[in-house]
Design a protein around this motif. Structure first.
Motif, short mmCIF file in Angstrom:
data_model
loop_
_atom_site.label_atom_id
_atom_site.label_comp_id
_atom_site.label_asym_id
_atom_site.label_seq_id
_atom_site.Cartn_x
_atom_site.Cartn_y
_atom_site.Cartn_z
N LEU A 1 0.87 -1.18 0.00
CA LEU A 1 0.00 0.00 0.00
C LEU A 1 0.90 1.22 0.00
CD1 LEU A 1 -2.63 -1.02 2.74
CD2 LEU A 1 -2.73 -1.41 0.27
N ILE B 1 -5.01 4.29 3.57
CA ILE B 1 -4.15 3.10 3.66
C ILE B 1 -3.54 2.96 5.04
CG2 ILE B 1 -3.75 2.93 1.18
CD1 ILE B 1 -1.02 4.23 1.57
N ILE C 1 -1.05 -1.32 -4.44
CA ILE C 1 -2.11 -0.32 -4.60
C ILE C 1 -1.51 1.03 -4.25
CG2 ILE C 1 -4.37 0.49 -3.81
CD1 ILE C 1 -4.97 -2.43 -2.96
N ALA D 1 -2.53 4.79 -3.65
CA ALA D 1 -3.82 5.42 -3.32
C ALA D 1 -3.94 6.86 -3.82
CB ALA D 1 -4.06 5.35 -1.81
N ILE E 1 -9.92 -5.27 -7.00
CA ILE E 1 -10.37 -3.87 -6.88
C ILE E 1 -11.74 -3.71 -7.53
CG2 ILE E 1 -9.98 -1.55 -7.82
CD1 ILE E 1 -8.32 -1.87 -5.39
N THR F 1 -13.44 4.09 -0.58
CA THR F 1 -12.13 3.58 -1.01
C THR F 1 -11.50 2.75 0.12
OG1 THR F 1 -11.11 5.70 -0.41
CG2 THR F 1 -11.66 5.35 -2.73
N ILE G 1 -10.34 -1.04 -0.62
CA ILE G 1 -8.95 -1.46 -0.42
C ILE G 1 -8.87 -2.53 0.67
CG2 ILE G 1 -6.65 -0.71 0.33
CD1 ILE G 1 -7.23 1.98 -1.09
N THR H 1 -9.96 -5.74 -0.83
CA THR H 1 -8.94 -6.25 -1.75
C THR H 1 -7.80 -6.94 -1.00
OG1 THR H 1 -9.47 -4.53 -3.36
CG2 THR H 1 -7.32 -5.59 -3.57
#
Length: 413
Positions: free
Chosen positions: A71, A115, A165, A167, A339, A397, A401, A404
């Protein structure tokens, strides 16, 4: 009604916005100290990697073994500009009617907050279950190229994993699978000085540069006529065209989806800086132009530069300023599929997009790490006055996340 998670995300985003980390100069020491302390209070240790003084990068890890998911978010922000044009002070982090205002709220302290909370929420479970590893990285320098941040961390193999990912702001129902590459060059024309009243005795560098610019544009147009885009990116280009058009229409510009579709899917051409001459009554013997070109996947930045050199031979020198390769993650990659599933769980249709600019995701992709750009905030709000991120975007989000990561590391069936 805002949920408890929403309140926590809004408050954390606000706290991050209140810490000035403008780049330039790019000193993110205070915001990294805040993140380190925040993680420590929740039982997580972290390491600092500082390649350039004042630009520390923070890395925290939980779990062990593979798969490893990263992340990532950057802690620097662009300057606020004219302070009188802000409704609320740019570093106030004001929370009003479901929005967090301030410089970096969208790009990208809202994403960093998301995150951070995902990492803190899932960390203990990952440690307990041992189904893989989660890496949290808060990195420096992105707004000026990421050289002292993600690029250095990837080169040193400090930042490595099986998927990532980043962000950056996409809006909760969109995710970015591709970025255009970069070809920035300087065109240099040289001539012969003479008195301005007798220009025939000289060789005017400015006139030569004008011809070089026209030839350069013709060359780029010729390249664009032969581009074959990867089929995997057509949907992303169409979606991006609609996103950028919405922002243009709000600004009163009369453009179409086709205008944006052409720009996104081709080599762009922007003469950005021009210099030449020293006095009005002298024939100039030197002139230069800094040219910015963004290159879609399927086109090589070095080939663009080589063609310009061939075309402009004898007219202007072509000096390379900066390049980066276009890059994308195939839609078949598991991180992309998860995602998409996560966005669907929020009741929205997931839409892939392509970014015309560059993010730190390029360094991860070019290292072979499947990477998706996905985070709170709208692309068109980045770097603007009265920048904000909605609490709804933060929550959605965060949920996507979190879902995911849970699926990727086997924490959710």
């Amino acid at each position: 009604m805002v949920s408890e998670v929403g309140n926590q995300l809004a408050e954390l985003t606000s706290r991050l916005v209140q810490i000035d980390s403008v780049n330039p100069p790019g000193d993110v020491t205070k915001v990294v100290e805040f993140i380190k302390n925040w993680l420590s209070e929740r039982g997580f240790s972290s390491s600092i990697y500082e390649y350039v003084k004042g630009k520390p990068n923070l890395i925290a890890r939980v779990g062990k073994g593979k798969p490893v998911i990263i992340l990532n978010g950057h802690t620097d922000v662009v300057p606020p500009g004219d302070l009188s044009k802000w409704t609320y002070p740019p570093f106030s982090g004001r929370i009003i009617e479901g929005k967090v205002y301030g410089r970096g709220s969208t790009d990208m302290k809202g994403g960093v907050a998301v995150i951070m909370m995902v990492f803190a929420e899932l960390g203990p479970l990952i440690e307990k279950k041992g189904t893989g590893s989660l890496v949290f990285s808060a990195t420096a320098d992105e707004e000026v190229g990421g050289h002292a941040g993600v690029e250095a961390l990837v080169k040193d193999n400090v930042l490595a994993g099986d998927a990532a990912i980043v962000a950056e702001p996409t809006g909760f129902d969109k995710y970015c699978i591709a970025e255009k590459g970069l070809s920035q060059v300087k065109l240099i024309a040289r001539g012969r000085p003479a008195h301005g009243s007798l220009p025939l005795l000289g060789d005017n560098a400015i006139m030569k540069l004008i011809k070089a610019i026209e030839k350069a544009q013709d060359t780029v147009n010729e390249i664009n006529r032969g581009i074959k885009l990867p089929q995997d990116l057509i949907e992303a280009i169409n979606n991006s065209s609609r996103v950028y058009l919405e922002g243009a229409l709000r600004s009163g510009l009369k453009l179409s989806e086709d205008d944006f579709r052409h720009t996104i899917g081709s080599v762009s051409f922007n003469p950005g800086v021009i210099k030449g001459g020293s006095k009005v009554n002298m024939v100039p013997d030197y002139a230069e132009l800094e040219l910015d070109m963004r290159v879609p996947p399927g086109v090589s930045p070095s080939n663009v530069i080589d063609k310009l050199r061939n075309t402009l031979s004898g007219l202007a020198e072509v000096k390379v300023l900066d390049t980066s390769e276009p890059n994308y993650t195939p839609s078949s990659e598991r991180i992309i599929q998860l995602i998409r599933e996560g966005i669907g769980k929020q009741g929205a249709e997931a839409k892939p997009i392509i970014m015309t600019g560059a993010t730190d995701g390029r360094y991860l992709r070019l290292k072979g790490i499947p990477t998706v750009i996905y985070g709170p905030g709208e692309l068109t709000l980045a770097h603007t006055y009265d920048e904000y991120v909605t609490v709804k975007d933060l929550v959605n989000t965060y949920n996507t996340i979190k879902y995911t990561v849970e699926k990727y590391l086997g924490l959710r069936q």
